[in-house]
Design a protein around this motif. Sequence first.
Motif: not given
Length: 548
Positions: A502-511, A545-546
Motif C-alpha cells: 500500500f503506497p502511503w503519502k506520509a505526512t509529518s507527525g505520529g500515525h 510510526v513517527t
Amino acid sequence: MAGVSKEAKTSRRRGVWRLVGVGALCGLLAGYAALATAELVSAAVRPESSPVVAVGGAAIDRTPAGVKDWAIRHFGTDDKPVLQLGILGVLTLLALVLGALAARYRRIGAAGVLVFGVVGAFAATGRPDSTSVVDALPSVAGAVVGAGLLYRLSGRLQPLRSAAPVGRGVTAPVESEAARSEDEAGWDRRGFVVAATAAAAASTGIGLVGRSLNGSQGQNAVASRRGITLPAPASAAAPIPKGAALRIRDVSPFMTPGQDFYRVDTALVVPKVDANSWRLRIHGKGVTREANVSFAELLRMPLIERNITLACVSNEVGGPYVGNARWIGVRLADLLRRCGVRPPSKGGPADQLVARSVDAMTIGSPVEDVMDGRDAMLALGMNGAPLPFAHGFPVRMVVPGLYGFVSACKWIQDIELTTFDDYDAYWVKRHWARRAPIKTQSRIDTPKPFARPKAGMVMVAGVAWAQHRGIDKVEVRVDDGPWRRADLAAEDTTDTWRQWSFPWKATSGGHTLTVRATDRTGQTQTDKRTRTIPDGASGRHSVVVTVD
C-alpha cells in the motif's frame, strides 16, 4: 571465667562464614559431578532420561497453558533453552544451600542430594514416552555420586568446624591470633584443594564423554537422512506465479527458508530417528486393514508436492509464528483409504485421528478435514530436501487450514482412529480447543513499529493468510481514516499466504497504521481482540510510526 572478647566474636563470625562458603563450594562441585554422571549414564539409556531433560519435560507437561503461551510470546523459539537454564539455575542454588548445610551436618546435606535424585527419577519414569524404569538410572546414579562426593568433601572441613566456638559457656581463646593459628593449622587446605580440583576435573571429563556419546547416538539418523533422495512427485506443485513474491524491503519472503521457519513444540531434545528403522502404525476404529508402513514404502507411493503456509496457534496478532514452505509427501487420505477408513460423512465410525510422535506427543485432527479433498499429507520433505530434524524428520503431518496443535504432528510414528468423545489429545487436556481452523489474519511487515520514515511516499507492506479459503482483499487504514484497498500480489494457492502493499503519502507527525484482510468466504478479519487460548488470537495488527 572471662567472657568472649569482641575480637574472638569477630573471629568466630569469620570462621562461620568461611565454613559456609567452603561448604557451598562443596555443594556446587557435588552438583556438577551429579549432572556429569547422569549425562554419561543417560548415554547408555537414552538422552531423554537425563535429569535436566526429564525435569524440564515434566515442568512443560504441568505448566498451565497460559504460562506456556506467555513463555512463547516473550521468549519465542528460545523458550526451551530458557527453561533449561532456569532448571540449572535452581539446581545450582540448591547445590549451594545443601553444601552449606553439609558443612555442619554432613549426612543431612548428602541426603538432600539423594532426594533430588529421587525427584529426577520420578520425572524421568513419569514422562509419557518412558517405557521402562531404566529411565530412572541417570538420576539415581548422579545422585549417588553427588551425595558421596559432598559427604567426602565436607568431611575435610571437620577441623575448621571444630575451630569455631560452639554453644554458650565456651570460652574462646583470648588472643585472636591463637584462634587463627588453630584454624589454619587444623584445616587441611592443600588436601581440600587437591580433592576439589580432582573432582572438578573428573566431572568435566565424565560430562564431556557423556555429551559425546549422546551426540553420537544420532549418527545413524543423520546418515539415514543423508542417504535419502526424494523421488520426483507424481503431482508436482505448480510454478509460483509471476508477481507472487514482491520485491519490497523487509517484507517476509514468499517462501520461508528452512532455517528461518518457526519451531514451536514441547521437545527439549530434538528426536533423531533413523529412517531405516522407522515405522508408522495405522489402527483403530474403522480400520479394516491395519498398516505398519516403512519409510521406504512411503517413498515408493505416489507423492504430492504442495506449497502450504503453516501457522501456530500461539501466534499473537502480527506475530512471527507463520511460514510458507514447499512440502512433499504422501496424501494422507489415500493412505487412510487403503486401510479401509471412511470419513464420518460417509459412515465412518471415527471422527478423530490421533497422531503420536516418538516423544509421545498426541495431536488430534478431525478425520473429516484430512479426508475432504484438501492436500493433507504425511510430509517427507521440505523445500526440496528431506525434512530437517527440528521439523519432524523422517515424517510429519501437514494439514492446510488447521493450526499446528491439531494437525502438524512431527516425528510421527502412530495414527489411531478414534472419536473426540473417547479421547482428549495433549493440548485438549490443557484446555485448548478440539477443532481449530486457522483464522483470517494479516500483518504489517514494513514499516516496523516505532519506525521514523521520511515524509513523502512510504511503502506499507506485509502478508495475509486464510489457509484453505484464500485471501480476497487487504485494506489499510491510517489513523481513524477510511479503509483503503491494498495491492495484492499474485495468488499461488488458497493454502498459501499472499503478500500485499500500500503506497502511503506520509505526512509529518505520529500515525497509526492498521491492516485487515477479507477471505474468499467474505469473512473480514475482526477487530475484536482475543487471546491465543483456546483456538487462536484474533484482532487487527497495527503499528505506530513517527514521520519526520
